[in-house]
Design an enzyme around this catalytic site. Sequence first.
Site, short mmCIF file in Angstrom:
data_model
loop_
_atom_site.label_atom_id
_atom_site.label_comp_id
_atom_site.label_asym_id
_atom_site.label_seq_id
_atom_site.Cartn_x
_atom_site.Cartn_y
_atom_site.Cartn_z
N ARG A 120 -2.82 -0.74 -7.31
CA ARG A 120 -2.59 -0.08 -6.03
C ARG A 120 -1.13 0.38 -5.84
O ARG A 120 -0.44 -0.09 -4.93
CB ARG A 120 -3.03 -0.99 -4.88
CG ARG A 120 -4.48 -1.41 -5.01
CD ARG A 120 -4.94 -2.23 -3.85
NE ARG A 120 -5.17 -1.43 -2.65
CZ ARG A 120 -5.60 -1.94 -1.49
NH1 ARG A 120 -5.81 -3.23 -1.38
NH2 ARG A 120 -5.80 -1.16 -0.47
N ARG A 156 -9.13 -11.87 7.54
CA ARG A 156 -8.37 -10.62 7.59
C ARG A 156 -9.21 -9.51 8.19
O ARG A 156 -8.67 -8.58 8.79
CB ARG A 156 -7.98 -10.18 6.16
CG ARG A 156 -6.85 -10.94 5.52
CD ARG A 156 -6.49 -10.27 4.21
NE ARG A 156 -6.33 -8.83 4.41
CZ ARG A 156 -6.64 -7.88 3.52
NH1 ARG A 156 -7.09 -8.21 2.33
NH2 ARG A 156 -6.48 -6.62 3.80
N ILE A 202 -13.11 3.44 -7.39
CA ILE A 202 -11.86 3.51 -6.61
C ILE A 202 -10.83 2.48 -7.10
O ILE A 202 -9.66 2.81 -7.28
CB ILE A 202 -12.12 3.29 -5.09
CG1 ILE A 202 -13.21 4.26 -4.59
CG2 ILE A 202 -10.84 3.46 -4.28
CD1 ILE A 202 -12.85 5.72 -4.59
N LYS A 248 -10.68 -2.39 11.57
CA LYS A 248 -9.42 -2.91 11.03
C LYS A 248 -8.60 -1.79 10.44
O LYS A 248 -7.41 -1.63 10.73
CB LYS A 248 -9.72 -3.97 9.96
CG LYS A 248 -8.56 -4.26 9.03
CD LYS A 248 -8.87 -5.31 8.00
CE LYS A 248 -9.35 -4.82 6.66
NZ LYS A 248 -8.35 -4.24 5.75
N ASN A 249 -9.23 -1.00 9.56
CA ASN A 249 -8.46 -0.02 8.80
C ASN A 249 -7.99 1.15 9.65
O ASN A 249 -7.05 1.86 9.27
CB ASN A 249 -9.25 0.47 7.58
CG ASN A 249 -9.33 -0.62 6.52
OD1 ASN A 249 -8.62 -1.62 6.59
ND2 ASN A 249 -10.20 -0.43 5.53
N CYS A 281 -2.47 -6.18 -5.97
CA CYS A 281 -3.27 -7.20 -5.29
C CYS A 281 -4.51 -7.47 -6.13
O CYS A 281 -4.72 -6.85 -7.18
CB CYS A 281 -3.59 -6.80 -3.87
SG CYS A 281 -4.92 -5.64 -3.71
N ASP A 338 -15.46 -0.41 -0.04
CA ASP A 338 -15.38 -1.62 0.78
C ASP A 338 -16.75 -2.21 1.11
O ASP A 338 -16.84 -3.25 1.75
CB ASP A 338 -14.60 -1.34 2.08
CG ASP A 338 -13.13 -1.07 1.83
OD1 ASP A 338 -12.67 -1.28 0.69
OD2 ASP A 338 -12.44 -0.64 2.78
N ARG A 385 -0.88 -4.89 2.44
CA ARG A 385 -0.44 -3.63 1.86
C ARG A 385 -0.27 -2.53 2.89
O ARG A 385 0.55 -1.64 2.73
CB ARG A 385 -1.44 -3.17 0.81
CG ARG A 385 -1.61 -4.13 -0.33
CD ARG A 385 -2.54 -3.54 -1.33
NE ARG A 385 -2.13 -2.18 -1.61
CZ ARG A 385 -1.14 -1.84 -2.42
NH1 ARG A 385 -0.50 -2.76 -3.08
NH2 ARG A 385 -0.81 -0.57 -2.60
C1 LIG Z 1 -5.85 -0.63 5.21
C2 LIG Z 1 -6.81 0.33 4.61
O1 LIG Z 1 -7.12 1.35 5.21
N1 LIG Z 1 -7.34 0.00 3.44
C3 LIG Z 1 -8.34 0.87 2.84
C4 LIG Z 1 -7.64 2.00 2.14
O2 LIG Z 1 -6.73 1.43 1.19
P1 LIG Z 1 -5.63 2.36 0.52
O3 LIG Z 1 -5.14 3.34 1.50
O4 LIG Z 1 -4.65 1.43 -0.10
O5 LIG Z 1 -6.49 3.05 -0.61
P2 LIG Z 1 -6.26 4.47 -1.28
O6 LIG Z 1 -7.25 5.43 -0.74
O7 LIG Z 1 -4.82 4.83 -1.14
O8 LIG Z 1 -6.57 4.17 -2.79
C5 LIG Z 1 -7.45 4.95 -3.56
C6 LIG Z 1 -7.02 4.91 -5.00
O9 LIG Z 1 -5.78 5.62 -5.13
C7 LIG Z 1 -4.84 4.84 -5.83
N2 LIG Z 1 -3.50 5.17 -5.28
C8 LIG Z 1 -3.29 5.09 -3.93
C9 LIG Z 1 -2.06 5.39 -3.39
C10 LIG Z 1 -1.01 5.77 -4.26
O10 LIG Z 1 0.12 6.03 -3.84
N3 LIG Z 1 -1.27 5.83 -5.59
C11 LIG Z 1 -2.49 5.55 -6.13
O11 LIG Z 1 -2.68 5.63 -7.35
C12 LIG Z 1 -5.25 3.38 -5.54
O12 LIG Z 1 -4.73 2.48 -6.50
C13 LIG Z 1 -6.76 3.51 -5.57
O13 LIG Z 1 -7.20 3.45 -6.90
O14 LIG Z 1 -8.61 2.83 1.48
C14 LIG Z 1 -9.36 2.15 0.45
C15 LIG Z 1 -10.27 3.17 -0.20
O15 LIG Z 1 -11.22 3.59 0.69
C16 LIG Z 1 -10.11 0.98 1.06
O16 LIG Z 1 -10.71 0.25 0.04
C17 LIG Z 1 -9.16 0.06 1.84
O17 LIG Z 1 -9.90 -0.89 2.57
C1 LIG Z 2 -9.27 -3.52 0.60
C2 LIG Z 2 -9.28 -3.69 1.92
O1 LIG Z 2 -8.19 -3.78 2.71
P1 LIG Z 2 -6.65 -3.59 2.31
O2 LIG Z 2 -6.45 -2.15 1.95
O3 LIG Z 2 -5.93 -3.93 3.59
O4 LIG Z 2 -6.35 -4.54 1.18
C3 LIG Z 2 -10.55 -3.77 2.67
O5 LIG Z 2 -10.51 -3.63 3.92
O6 LIG Z 2 -11.61 -3.99 2.06
#
Ligand SMILES: CC(=O)N[C@H]1[C@@H](OP(=O)(O)OP(=O)(O)OC[C@H]2O[C@@H](n3ccc(=O)[nH]c3=O)[C@H](O)[C@@H]2O)O[C@H](CO)[C@@H](O)[C@@H]1O
Ligand SMILES: C=C(OP(=O)(O)O)C(=O)O
Length: 422
Positions: free
Chosen positions: A123, A400, A330, A22-23, A118, A308, A94
Amino acid sequence: MDSIVVRGNGPLNGHIPIAGAKNACLTLMPATLLTDQPLTLTNAPRLSDIRTMSELLESLGAEVAGLQGGQVLALSSHNLTSHRADYDIVRKMRASILVLGPMLARDGHATVSLPGGCAIGARPVDLHLRALEALGAELDLRDGYVHAKAPGGLKGARFEFPIVSVGATENALMAATLAKGTTILENAAREPEIVDLAHCLQRMGAQITGEGTSTITIEGVNSLGGATHPVVTDRIELGTYMLAPAIAGGTVECLGGRLDLVQAFVNKLEQAGVEVEQTARGLKVTRHVDRLRAVDVTTEPFPGFPTDLQAQFMAAMCTAGGVSVLDEKIFENRFMHAPELMRMGAKIEVQGGTAHVTGVEKLRGAPVMATDLRASVSLILAGLAAEGETTVARVYHLDRGYERVEEKLGACGAMIERVYGK
Ligand SMILES: CC(=O)N[C@H]1[C@@H](OP(=O)(O)OP(=O)(O)OC[C@H]2O[C@@H](n3ccc(=O)[nH]c3=O)[C@H](O)[C@@H]2O)O[C@H](CO)[C@@H](O)[C@@H]1O
Ligand SMILES: C=C(OP(=O)(O)O)C(=O)O
């Protein structure tokens, strides 16, 4: 709304095919916006998040056709009619923010709704925006939208992420492929989904080196072409199903599984008393011990233990011998499954980002409800070894990220069914 009903039914035996990630698919699909040539993704998972991304891309004028029952996605952005990603779609998912970098890089402007928080945490998307600003984007945040412009095109730059972010690395990587000059992304995410995206972009003609390390270098090119790319195996679906025999007993072979995708997780499973063997077809998982041993886990960016899989691992620790300490590093609010597991008889104490789980002999089935995707599946896993019946409500979260969960577990002997419309 559908629910899933599970009854503890002894050991599981059989094999489970693991889908494309998915991701990975959610970041590969927006890559279509970088080119007017066709992009074909094979091994795509059939999930509601993929349909939401299709809907978003179609709202921009992209064409998305699901072939072979949705396992092949044929995408084309030769005729974009809009550069505005509306709140109505973005709020559902997101990952929608991933259309920002590609649209801006190709056409010099984009307007994308801010996704909002969320269930698992606030996030923010500040790092996505800072990385794009480093590449010369002019951003204006108003009315809940990011209005982005790059009138003369994006320009290569060096940017160091203050913390590792998967999504921000993906957005910046896609944008940099069409920026003028060299971009160096430091402290970049190293997840397999980033490597998969880089490989797809390379097939489209992008000049990228260092993917899979924390420094990614991109030499911008004038345009990208079409490509056909297979989506990498879903390591989170893989880890989830590896936990099914760990919790219920038995032997399950996860087809398509690869150790390099889940090494940190496998180390913890082995410490808990589970045997994992790489076979020609995938990963074979067997629980030899009567009871798992308690193991401590700290979630980290890849190659560390994935956040995850934290909820699913907690479900396994609920009946392990001893106390396990789970540290969630995280996301600030990712223990919503704990009170639901406690309704099934688990002993868990949560303090901030740390959960202490004291293993009990047996869980008991109960009606439970999940507020996010991985929490939902952790309750199903717990139900596999619980006495009596567990009903997991609100399974739209589950849909999802997991396709045909009841078929996949049912084929290994689990008593599990979907009840429609409850
Ligand atoms: C669709 C997808 O691929 N989702 C994955 C992606 O989410 P996603 O890409 O949203 O996760 P991030 O790696 O960006 O988030 C990591 C941390 O950084 C923080 N952060 C992130 C971006 C930003 O602009 N500012 C900030 O502060 C977030 O709140 C979080 O605490 O990676 C996460 C961490 O492995 C996984 O749990 C999600 O399943
Ligand atoms: C947190 C997850 O997905 P998303 O970043 O799309 O919310 C997930 O795949 O566990």
